[in-house]
Design a protein around this motif. Structure first.
Motif, short mmCIF file in Angstrom:
data_model
loop_
_atom_site.label_atom_id
_atom_site.label_comp_id
_atom_site.label_asym_id
_atom_site.label_seq_id
_atom_site.Cartn_x
_atom_site.Cartn_y
_atom_site.Cartn_z
N ALA A 169 0.84 -1.20 0.00
CA ALA A 169 0.00 0.00 0.00
C ALA A 169 0.87 1.25 0.00
CB ALA A 169 -0.91 0.00 1.22
N GLU A 170 0.33 2.32 -0.54
CA GLU A 170 1.03 3.61 -0.55
C GLU A 170 0.19 4.63 0.18
OE1 GLU A 170 2.97 6.91 -3.62
OE2 GLU A 170 1.71 5.30 -4.41
N THR A 171 0.84 5.43 0.99
CA THR A 171 0.19 6.56 1.65
C THR A 171 0.93 7.82 1.22
OG1 THR A 171 1.61 6.54 3.61
CG2 THR A 171 -0.37 5.14 3.67
N GLU A 172 0.51 8.93 1.74
CA GLU A 172 1.15 10.20 1.45
C GLU A 172 2.61 10.22 1.94
OE1 GLU A 172 0.49 14.41 3.73
OE2 GLU A 172 -1.26 13.47 2.83
N ASN A 173 2.88 9.47 3.04
CA ASN A 173 4.20 9.49 3.66
C ASN A 173 5.12 8.33 3.27
OD1 ASN A 173 3.46 11.80 5.10
ND2 ASN A 173 2.49 10.55 6.66
N GLY A 174 4.57 7.30 2.63
CA GLY A 174 5.43 6.17 2.28
C GLY A 174 4.66 4.96 1.79
N PHE A 175 5.34 3.82 1.84
CA PHE A 175 4.78 2.56 1.39
C PHE A 175 4.81 1.57 2.55
CE2 PHE A 175 6.63 4.67 -2.22
CZ PHE A 175 5.69 4.52 -3.22
N THR A 176 3.89 0.60 2.52
CA THR A 176 3.86 -0.46 3.51
C THR A 176 3.75 -1.79 2.78
OG1 THR A 176 2.75 0.95 5.10
CG2 THR A 176 2.65 -1.40 5.51
N ILE A 177 4.62 -2.72 3.17
CA ILE A 177 4.53 -4.09 2.66
C ILE A 177 4.12 -4.96 3.84
CG2 ILE A 177 5.78 -6.06 1.70
CD1 ILE A 177 7.68 -4.07 0.36
N GLU A 178 3.03 -5.69 3.70
CA GLU A 178 2.59 -6.65 4.71
C GLU A 178 2.74 -8.03 4.11
OE1 GLU A 178 -0.96 -4.37 7.05
OE2 GLU A 178 -1.41 -5.13 5.03
N THR A 209 5.49 -6.62 8.73
CA THR A 209 5.14 -5.32 8.16
C THR A 209 6.41 -4.51 7.98
OG1 THR A 209 3.00 -5.36 9.28
CG2 THR A 209 3.76 -3.23 8.47
N ILE A 210 6.65 -4.06 6.77
CA ILE A 210 7.82 -3.24 6.46
C ILE A 210 7.33 -1.87 6.03
CG2 ILE A 210 9.86 -2.98 5.01
CD1 ILE A 210 9.83 -6.06 4.72
#
Length: 150
Positions: free
Chosen positions: A27-36, A132-133
């Motif tokens: 997923a991408e947010t305004e502040n970065g990305f998350t890999i689950e 979660t990264i």
């Protein structure tokens, strides 16, 4: 038409699908990305997360417990019975395994990181079987310059 009773679901090998690598959500947010990454059965020390150039790699190097189906029940080994705590051995009946599908083997997944991330601030957490990264975006450097016209 197939009969999908509980018995068939538990003992029929046609319904099992083994994956060699854990599945991910990105997923991408305004502040970065998350890999689950769904990777139950490991401990956080099993994971090796590295970055080489712009490629993030998550890997585990672990001996695999092979999946197996047997027609005969596997009796409890004498070693397993002897190593169980006395209170557990007294209260728990002998365990027979009819199907073994849990696998906790080695795997590796790589992800190409986009430009504009802050690789120094990447962090991770392993909780309830989910790795979660968090990959923060680099702060945009706003510089004001003046351009002279000739």
């Amino acid at each position: 038409m197939r009969n999908y009773s509980l018995f068939n679901g538990l003992f029929n090998a046609d319904h099992s699908r083994m994956c060699d690598v854990p599945l991910v959500n990105i997923a991408e947010t305004e502040n970065g990305f998350t890999i689950e990454m769904a990777a139950p059965g490991y401990s956080k020390s099993d994971f090796d997360v590295s970055i080489d150039k712009n490629v993030l790699t998550v890997s585990v190097d672990k001996e695999s417990g092979k999946a197996a189906t047997t027609t005969e029940a596997e009796p409890v080994s004498a070693e397993a019975a002897a190593s169980a705590p006395a209170s557990a051995a007294a209260s728990a009946p002998a365990k027979r395994t009819y199907r073994r599908e849990f696998r906790f083997g080695s795997f590796s997944r790589s992800f190409t990181l986009p430009d504009g991330i802050d690789s120094e601030k990447i962090d991770g957490e392993y909780l309830n079987g989910i790795l979660t990264i968090n990959i923060p975006k680099a702060e945009a450097k706003i510089t004001k310059t003046s351009v002279s016209i000739r």
